[in-house]
Design a protein around this motif. Structure first.
Motif, PDB file in Angstrom:
ATOM      1  N   GLY A  60     104.647  35.316  -3.893  1.00 56.18           N
ATOM      2  CA  GLY A  60     105.475  35.142  -2.714  1.00 56.18           C
ATOM      3  C   GLY A  60     104.709  35.487  -1.516  1.00 56.18           C
ATOM      4  O   GLY A  60     105.591  35.211  -0.518  1.00 56.18           O
ATOM      5  N   GLN A  61     103.709  35.969  -1.459  1.00 54.27           N
ATOM      6  CA  GLN A  61     103.033  36.500  -0.155  1.00 54.27           C
ATOM      7  C   GLN A  61     101.839  35.513   0.232  1.00 54.27           C
ATOM      8  O   GLN A  61     101.405  34.885  -0.834  1.00 54.27           O
ATOM      9  N   GLN A  62     101.213  35.552   1.342  1.00 59.90           N
ATOM     10  CA  GLN A  62     100.217  34.777   1.491  1.00 59.90           C
ATOM     11  C   GLN A  62      99.221  35.603   2.587  1.00 59.90           C
ATOM     12  O   GLN A  62      99.819  36.609   3.045  1.00 59.90           O
ATOM     13  N   PHE A  63      98.102  35.211   2.679  1.00 57.09           N
ATOM     14  CA  PHE A  63      96.921  35.808   3.753  1.00 57.09           C
ATOM     15  C   PHE A  63      96.248  34.568   4.125  1.00 57.09           C
ATOM     16  O   PHE A  63      96.037  33.527   3.636  1.00 57.09           O
ATOM     17  N   GLN A  64      95.861  34.922   5.509  1.00 58.21           N
ATOM     18  CA  GLN A  64      94.829  33.687   6.286  1.00 58.21           C
ATOM     19  C   GLN A  64      93.478  34.527   6.210  1.00 58.21           C
ATOM     20  O   GLN A  64      93.249  35.427   6.401  1.00 58.21           O
ATOM     21  N   VAL A  65      92.561  33.342   6.219  1.00 58.32           N
ATOM     22  CA  VAL A  65      91.226  33.744   6.511  1.00 58.32           C
ATOM     23  C   VAL A  65      90.477  32.703   7.522  1.00 58.32           C
ATOM     24  O   VAL A  65      90.920  31.540   7.179  1.00 58.32           O
TER      25      VAL A  65
ATOM     26  N   GLN B 205      89.840  48.292   5.364  1.00 55.91           N
ATOM     27  CA  GLN B 205      90.978  48.251   4.489  1.00 55.91           C
ATOM     28  C   GLN B 205      91.170  47.318   3.529  1.00 55.91           C
ATOM     29  O   GLN B 205      91.001  46.181   4.134  1.00 55.91           O
ATOM     30  N   TRP B 206      91.641  47.639   2.418  1.00 50.13           N
ATOM     31  CA  TRP B 206      92.079  46.798   1.542  1.00 50.13           C
ATOM     32  C   TRP B 206      93.636  46.261   1.358  1.00 50.13           C
ATOM     33  O   TRP B 206      94.406  47.312   1.991  1.00 50.13           O
ATOM     34  N   GLN B 207      93.874  45.035   1.543  1.00 50.13           N
ATOM     35  CA  GLN B 207      95.393  44.675   1.729  1.00 50.13           C
ATOM     36  C   GLN B 207      95.845  44.315   0.403  1.00 50.13           C
ATOM     37  O   GLN B 207      95.176  43.589  -0.348  1.00 50.13           O
ATOM     38  N   SER B 208      97.068  44.465  -0.208  1.00 51.74           N
ATOM     39  CA  SER B 208      97.701  44.207  -1.440  1.00 51.74           C
ATOM     40  C   SER B 208      98.645  43.054  -1.352  1.00 51.74           C
ATOM     41  O   SER B 208      99.434  42.872  -0.433  1.00 51.74           O
ATOM     42  N   TYR B 209      98.577  41.907  -2.226  1.00 54.66           N
ATOM     43  CA  TYR B 209      99.550  40.886  -2.093  1.00 54.66           C
ATOM     44  C   TYR B 209     100.058  40.539  -3.552  1.00 54.66           C
ATOM     45  O   TYR B 209      99.234  40.729  -4.529  1.00 54.66           O
ATOM     46  N   ALA B 210     101.057  39.828  -3.577  1.00 52.04           N
ATOM     47  CA  ALA B 210     101.732  39.616  -4.800  1.00 52.04           C
ATOM     48  C   ALA B 210     102.248  38.367  -4.473  1.00 52.04           C
ATOM     49  O   ALA B 210     102.579  37.720  -3.659  1.00 52.04           O
TER      50      ALA B 210
ATOM     51  N   PHE C  23      85.917  36.561   2.369  1.00 52.00           N
ATOM     52  CA  PHE C  23      86.848  37.567   1.882  1.00 52.00           C
ATOM     53  C   PHE C  23      86.488  37.967   0.585  1.00 52.00           C
ATOM     54  O   PHE C  23      85.965  37.192  -0.540  1.00 52.00           O
ATOM     55  N   GLU C  24      86.673  39.283   0.322  1.00 55.57           N
ATOM     56  CA  GLU C  24      86.683  39.839  -1.161  1.00 55.57           C
ATOM     57  C   GLU C  24      87.918  39.925  -1.846  1.00 55.57           C
ATOM     58  O   GLU C  24      88.964  40.136  -1.228  1.00 55.57           O
TER      59      GLU C  24
ATOM     60  N   ARG D 160      90.035  42.109   0.909  1.00 47.25           N
ATOM     61  CA  ARG D 160      89.569  42.649   2.164  1.00 47.25           C
ATOM     62  C   ARG D 160      88.675  41.495   2.788  1.00 47.25           C
ATOM     63  O   ARG D 160      87.641  40.813   2.147  1.00 47.25           O
ATOM     64  N   LEU D 161      89.310  41.180   3.959  1.00 46.57           N
ATOM     65  CA  LEU D 161      88.350  40.216   4.848  1.00 46.57           C
ATOM     66  C   LEU D 161      86.975  40.740   5.443  1.00 46.57           C
ATOM     67  O   LEU D 161      86.934  41.883   5.724  1.00 46.57           O
ATOM     68  N   ALA D 162      86.323  39.741   5.622  1.00 53.09           N
ATOM     69  CA  ALA D 162      84.961  40.190   6.391  1.00 53.09           C
ATOM     70  C   ALA D 162      85.094  41.113   7.587  1.00 53.09           C
ATOM     71  O   ALA D 162      86.133  40.569   8.477  1.00 53.09           O
TER      72      ALA D 162
END
Length: 94
Positions: free
Chosen positions: A68-73, A61-66, A79-80, A55-57
């Protein structure tokens, strides 16, 4: 750098890599836990193994990642992250 970075009483362990082009990355693991990270520079978190919820600041909503995936901050935010299994990651800065 050769010395490990140990955060949150050992729940997160990483190693910093400083590349010839001046870029910085960290490679590490987060053991099962719920943690809050603060950022200085923009980050791309690449999930190499395991699963997490993020969960970004300012987000509700929470987002799920596994793997092969990535997220940006963004820079200067937080981020939590919630992991129920060991999470392997590469963090790309900038």
């Amino acid at each position: 750098t050769k010395k490990s970075n140990i955060y949150f009483d050992g729940k997160c362990v990483s190693h910093a890599l400083l590349l010839a082009d001046g870029s910085k990355k960290t490679v590490g693991v987060i053991f099962p836990s719920s943690l809050t990270f603060n950022t200085g520079a923009p980050e791309t978190m690449e999930i190499v193994g395991g699963k997490c919820r993020v969960r970004l600041a300012g987000e509700q909503q929470w987002q799920s990642y596994a793997a092969g995936q990535q997220f940006q901050v963004g820079a200067n935010t937080s981020f939590e992250i919630d992991t129920t299994e060991t999470l392997d990651y590469v963090c790309h800065f900038g």
